[in-house]
Write a protein that holds these residues in place. Structure first.
Motif, PDB file in Angstrom:
ATOM      1  N   ALA A  18      49.825 -15.833 -84.794  1.00  0.00           N
ATOM      2  CA  ALA A  18      50.445 -16.127 -83.485  1.00  0.00           C
ATOM      3  C   ALA A  18      51.514 -17.206 -83.632  1.00  0.00           C
ATOM      4  O   ALA A  18      52.624 -17.087 -83.087  1.00  0.00           O
ATOM      5  N   GLY A  19      51.207 -18.255 -84.382  1.00  0.00           N
ATOM      6  CA  GLY A  19      52.156 -19.362 -84.557  1.00  0.00           C
ATOM      7  C   GLY A  19      53.392 -18.930 -85.333  1.00  0.00           C
ATOM      8  O   GLY A  19      54.521 -19.292 -84.976  1.00  0.00           O
ATOM      9  N   THR A  46      51.198  -2.870 -76.581  1.00  0.00           N
ATOM     10  CA  THR A  46      50.124  -3.492 -75.792  1.00  0.00           C
ATOM     11  C   THR A  46      50.271  -5.002 -75.543  1.00  0.00           C
ATOM     12  O   THR A  46      49.656  -5.485 -74.590  1.00  0.00           O
ATOM     13  N   PRO A  47      51.063  -5.758 -76.302  1.00  0.00           N
ATOM     14  CA  PRO A  47      51.262  -7.151 -75.882  1.00  0.00           C
ATOM     15  C   PRO A  47      51.862  -7.274 -74.472  1.00  0.00           C
ATOM     16  O   PRO A  47      51.948  -8.374 -73.919  1.00  0.00           O
ATOM     17  N   ALA A  48      52.239  -6.142 -73.875  1.00  0.00           N
ATOM     18  CA  ALA A  48      52.638  -6.135 -72.455  1.00  0.00           C
ATOM     19  C   ALA A  48      51.557  -6.776 -71.583  1.00  0.00           C
ATOM     20  O   ALA A  48      51.863  -7.385 -70.550  1.00  0.00           O
ATOM     21  N   ALA A  73      43.236 -17.316 -89.125  1.00  0.00           N
ATOM     22  CA  ALA A  73      44.104 -16.134 -89.254  1.00  0.00           C
ATOM     23  C   ALA A  73      44.835 -15.849 -87.939  1.00  0.00           C
ATOM     24  O   ALA A  73      46.048 -15.607 -87.927  1.00  0.00           O
ATOM     25  N   GLN A  74      44.106 -15.882 -86.821  1.00  0.00           N
ATOM     26  CA  GLN A  74      44.739 -15.591 -85.508  1.00  0.00           C
ATOM     27  C   GLN A  74      45.824 -16.607 -85.191  1.00  0.00           C
ATOM     28  O   GLN A  74      46.937 -16.253 -84.795  1.00  0.00           O
ATOM     29  N   PHE A 107      47.461  -6.697 -86.102  1.00  0.00           N
ATOM     30  CA  PHE A 107      46.034  -6.989 -85.897  1.00  0.00           C
ATOM     31  C   PHE A 107      45.269  -6.763 -87.208  1.00  0.00           C
ATOM     32  O   PHE A 107      44.348  -7.515 -87.540  1.00  0.00           O
ATOM     33  N   HIS A 108      45.681  -5.733 -87.942  1.00  0.00           N
ATOM     34  CA  HIS A 108      44.987  -5.480 -89.211  1.00  0.00           C
ATOM     35  C   HIS A 108      45.273  -6.596 -90.216  1.00  0.00           C
ATOM     36  O   HIS A 108      44.393  -6.989 -90.997  1.00  0.00           O
ATOM     37  N   MET A 109      46.487  -7.106 -90.166  1.00  0.00           N
ATOM     38  CA  MET A 109      46.831  -8.250 -91.033  1.00  0.00           C
ATOM     39  C   MET A 109      45.899  -9.427 -90.713  1.00  0.00           C
ATOM     40  O   MET A 109      45.397 -10.099 -91.629  1.00  0.00           O
ATOM     41  N   ILE A 110      45.647  -9.655 -89.433  1.00  0.00           N
ATOM     42  CA  ILE A 110      44.728 -10.746 -89.046  1.00  0.00           C
ATOM     43  C   ILE A 110      43.331 -10.471 -89.609  1.00  0.00           C
ATOM     44  O   ILE A 110      42.686 -11.365 -90.185  1.00  0.00           O
TER      45      ILE A 110
END
Ligand SMILES: NC(=O)C1=CN([C@@H]2O[C@H](COP(=O)(O)OP(=O)(O)OC[C@H]3O[C@@H](n4cnc5c(N)ncnc54)[C@H](OP(=O)(O)O)[C@@H]3O)[C@@H](O)[C@H]2O)C=CC1
Ligand SMILES: O=C(O)[C@@H]1CCC=N1
Length: 272
Positions: free
Chosen positions: A210-211, A122-124, A205-206, A181-184
């Motif tokens: 991402a970074g 889905t990051p598409a 967390a996000q 996403f669950h890790m976030i």
């Protein structure tokens, strides 16, 4: 053959739920004209209705350039007959369904049809997906190039050597965004438990995930080296990693079992 070919010949999208929408969003942002896209979906979303693509229209092209199949594997038997009249040997079929093998599409669409099995993620939707592809014997190298050009518009593309690799690929990159996403979610909850507000904990967390992902892709160092760079001897990270990297209860075993369970489910879906 490239995206201009798709714009000229048309793209039919069978099923436009979470994955179909993510890819379509990426293509439309990349300049694919909505007038070149026909979507077949019983319950089009509000987002889809506002894109300007043709939804459940009667004027489907007889031989579109590409038909992208993005219905659930369990719906395949019901959905594929609507495409049979397009199985003319010219149209390229691309399926993103987990589990469903190329042989099932050959049986439903005609054994001469060029078919590419793909596993995107889905990051598409933001042009940062990764899609693995493999074609059947009727998919020419020009058609594989066409599929790659289309999918490259929404991220990286990898060509597989064997369809057997698809189960493991699905367990790692197809399902993988959900693990991250669950890790976030877990990091944000842990931040709250340490006294932060939910908003600040989620922002931290996000941005951290991402970074770290961006750095892992851009840096010359391996992820292991980047991890070591964060870890001061006897500092805070070392204390945290001693829990996370525990051999018995830590992340390595948990992720091994997570990916294994997803790959096994992909193998099960092959049998319907
Ligand atoms: N979600 C993901 O991250 C990924 C998904 N995939 C694959 O993508 C495919 C779609 O998954 P996903 O988008 O998550 O699922 P969704 O349920 O969100 O999307 C499927 C869409 O197909 C529609 N649909 C159902 N029956 C038909 C039919 N007969 N003709 C046309 N459309 C129909 C559904 O409508 P309704 O909801 O009304 O039933 C829905 O809008 C699956 O095969 C999955 O394995 C692959 C990689 C990643
Ligand atoms: O959960 C699923 O079955 C699909 C395939 C990969 C990601 N989502």
């Amino acid at each position: 053959m490239d995206m201009d070919f798709v714009a000229e010949k048309g793209l039919v999208l069978l099923g436009c739920g979470k994955m179909g929408s993510a890819m379509l969003q990426g293509w439309l942002s990349d300049g694919l004209p909505p007038s070149s896209v026909w979507v077949i979906d019983p319950n089009p979303s509000d987002w889809l209705k506002n894109t300007g693509v043709q939804i459940n229209a009667d004027n489907l092209p007889a031989a579109p350039g590409i038909v992208l199949i993005a219905v659930k594997p369990q719906m395949m038997g019901e959905a594929l007959p609507s495409l049979k009249k397009m199985g003319n040997g010219v149209t390229l079929f691309i399926s993103v369904a987990a589990g469903t093998p190329i042989s099932a599409f050959e049986a439903a669409l005609g054994s001469e049809s060029p078919i590419i099995r793909a596993m995107p993620n889905t990051p598409a939707a933001v042009g940062r997906g990764i899609t693995s592809i493999i074609g059947n014997v009727h998919a020419s190298s020009a058609q594989l190039d066409l599929a790659e050009a289309l999918l490259r518009a929404v991220g990286q593309v990898v060509r597989l050597e064997s369809e057997d690799q698809m189960d493991a690929v699905t367990g790692v990159s197809g399902s993988g965004p959900a693990y991250v996403f669950h890790m976030i979610e877990c990091m944000a909850k842990a931040g709250e438990a340490e006294g932060l507000s939910p908003e600040l904990a989620m922002q931290l967390a996000q941005a951290t995930v991402a970074g770290a992902g961006a750095l892992a892709e851009a840096a010359e160092e391996t992820p292991s080296e980047l991890r070591v760079n964060v870890t001061s001897p006897n500092g805070t990270t070392q204390a945290g990693l001693e829990v996370l990297m525990d051999e018995e209860n830590g992340l390595p075993d948990l992720i091994r079992r997570t990916v294994g369970a997803a790959a096994n489910r992909s193998r099960e879906l092959r049998n319907g």
